[in-house]
Design an enzyme around this catalytic site. Sequence first.
Site, PDB file in Angstrom:
ATOM      1  N   LYS A  10       0.809  -1.219   0.000  1.00 26.16           N
ATOM      2  CA  LYS A  10       0.000   0.000   0.000  1.00 26.16           C
ATOM      3  C   LYS A  10       0.847   1.277   0.000  1.00 26.16           C
ATOM      4  CE  LYS A  10      -1.134   0.094   4.959  1.00 26.16           C
ATOM      5  NZ  LYS A  10      -0.114  -0.892   5.355  1.00 26.16           N
ATOM      6  N   ARG A  85      -5.527   2.673  12.606  1.00 26.41           N
ATOM      7  CA  ARG A  85      -5.030   1.295  12.644  1.00 26.41           C
ATOM      8  C   ARG A  85      -5.929   0.415  13.512  1.00 26.41           C
ATOM      9  NH1 ARG A  85       0.097   1.169  10.247  1.00 26.41           N
ATOM     10  NH2 ARG A  85       1.386  -0.561  10.935  1.00 26.41           N
ATOM     11  N   ARG A 119      11.713  -6.408   1.215  1.00 31.57           N
ATOM     12  CA  ARG A 119      11.521  -4.950   1.145  1.00 31.57           C
ATOM     13  C   ARG A 119      12.744  -4.196   1.672  1.00 31.57           C
ATOM     14  NH1 ARG A 119       6.195  -2.120   3.521  1.00 31.57           N
ATOM     15  NH2 ARG A 119       6.927  -2.903   5.524  1.00 31.57           N
ATOM     16  N   ARG A 152      14.110  -2.554   7.161  1.00 29.75           N
ATOM     17  CA  ARG A 152      13.558  -2.122   8.444  1.00 29.75           C
ATOM     18  C   ARG A 152      13.641  -3.265   9.462  1.00 29.75           C
ATOM     19  NH1 ARG A 152       7.782   0.278   6.660  1.00 29.75           N
ATOM     20  NH2 ARG A 152       7.241  -0.947   8.472  1.00 29.75           N
ATOM     21  N   ARG A 163       3.742  -8.824  13.270  1.00 34.08           N
ATOM     22  CA  ARG A 163       2.978  -7.755  12.621  1.00 34.08           C
ATOM     23  C   ARG A 163       1.753  -8.304  11.897  1.00 34.08           C
ATOM     24  NH1 ARG A 163       6.986  -5.117   8.831  1.00 34.08           N
ATOM     25  NH2 ARG A 163       5.347  -3.641   8.350  1.00 34.08           N
TER      26      ARG A 163
HETATM   27  P1  AMP Z   1       3.943   1.010   8.909  1.00 33.02           P
HETATM   28  O1  AMP Z   1       5.007   1.782   8.202  1.00 33.02           O
HETATM   29  O2  AMP Z   1       2.568   1.579   8.675  1.00 33.02           O
HETATM   30  O3  AMP Z   1       4.019  -0.461   8.686  1.00 33.02           O
HETATM   31  O4  AMP Z   1       4.204   1.246  10.481  1.00 33.02           O
HETATM   32  C1  AMP Z   1       5.386   0.791  11.090  1.00 33.02           C
HETATM   33  C2  AMP Z   1       5.165   0.667  12.588  1.00 33.02           C
HETATM   34  O5  AMP Z   1       4.836   1.964  13.140  1.00 33.02           O
HETATM   35  C3  AMP Z   1       3.998  -0.219  12.992  1.00 33.02           C
HETATM   36  O6  AMP Z   1       4.363  -1.592  13.025  1.00 33.02           O
HETATM   37  C4  AMP Z   1       3.667   0.332  14.372  1.00 33.02           C
HETATM   38  O7  AMP Z   1       4.631  -0.091  15.321  1.00 33.02           O
HETATM   39  C5  AMP Z   1       3.864   1.829  14.166  1.00 33.02           C
HETATM   40  N1  AMP Z   1       2.617   2.486  13.706  1.00 33.02           N
HETATM   41  C6  AMP Z   1       2.380   3.048  12.479  1.00 33.02           C
HETATM   42  N2  AMP Z   1       1.129   3.556  12.422  1.00 33.02           N
HETATM   43  C7  AMP Z   1       0.554   3.316  13.616  1.00 33.02           C
HETATM   44  C8  AMP Z   1      -0.728   3.579  14.157  1.00 33.02           C
HETATM   45  N3  AMP Z   1      -1.694   4.185  13.445  1.00 33.02           N
HETATM   46  N4  AMP Z   1      -0.978   3.201  15.439  1.00 33.02           N
HETATM   47  C9  AMP Z   1      -0.012   2.605  16.169  1.00 33.02           C
HETATM   48  N5  AMP Z   1       1.214   2.288  15.708  1.00 33.02           N
HETATM   49  C10 AMP Z   1       1.511   2.641  14.448  1.00 33.02           C
END
Ligand code: AMP
Length: 210
Positions: A10, A85, A119, A152, A163
């Site tokens: 996404k 989320r 990734r 990452r 995750r």
């Molecule tokens: P993402 O890049 O969206 O996969 O986010 C990476 C990490 O950031 C996630 O695994 C969470 O630890 C944290 N994170 C991102 N967005 C949120 C959110 N809306 N609420 C809580 N944690 C978040």
Amino acid sequence: MVLGSPGVGKGTYTSDLVKKLKLIHISSGDIFRDNIKRETKLGKEVEEFIAEGKLVPDKITIPLMEKRLTEKDCQKGFVLDGFPRNVSQAEAMEKLDPLDLVLNFKANHEVIMGRLGGRIICRQCSHIFHLINLPPKKKGVCDACGGELYQRDDDKPEAIEKRLKLYEDQTLPLIKFYSEKGLLKEVLVNEDYSTHKKVIQAKIMKAIKG
Ligand code: AMP
């Protein structure tokens, strides 16, 4: 808003989509990573949750996103990526600025695992590449800004499983929440973006125009 399991792609689709629609791309994950990189107070607070593949607590995330979304550059419209989320974040968003549309990207489990494992991301501009599906022109170097590419911590195998489980437990209720509001559109994306970019983009536009 874009929704979908970690690794569904996404982030990649959204960065192209916002260019096309001239909207702003707001990714909560990018905001957190940027703060970690700059070693801010927020960065220090959230670092451990992210490295362990856990959600950052709502009491940090919700006020942060409320502040970001009321900044001037958001007035012409935005695509949210990674936020809301869970249902409490979705309820907070309803009060702040109700969403117009939710795109739910879906792919098969083995496709997701392959994408997450390979990734790589730019340390400077957060551009996303993939070792096999979307390699940079020069190994380890970002095509967009010349920054260093890295994997990452939360894309490492032990964090990936966590995750995906977290996604099922906490995020799937969002699908119910938005589908009951009639806002949810599904987009199936098992194809590789590098070879099927036009096909995927057409599916996305079809879902938007619906
Ligand atoms: P993402 O890049 O969206 O996969 O986010 C990476 C990490 O950031 C996630 O695994 C969470 O630890 C944290 N994170 C991102 N967005 C949120 C959110 N809306 N609420 C809580 N944690 C978040």
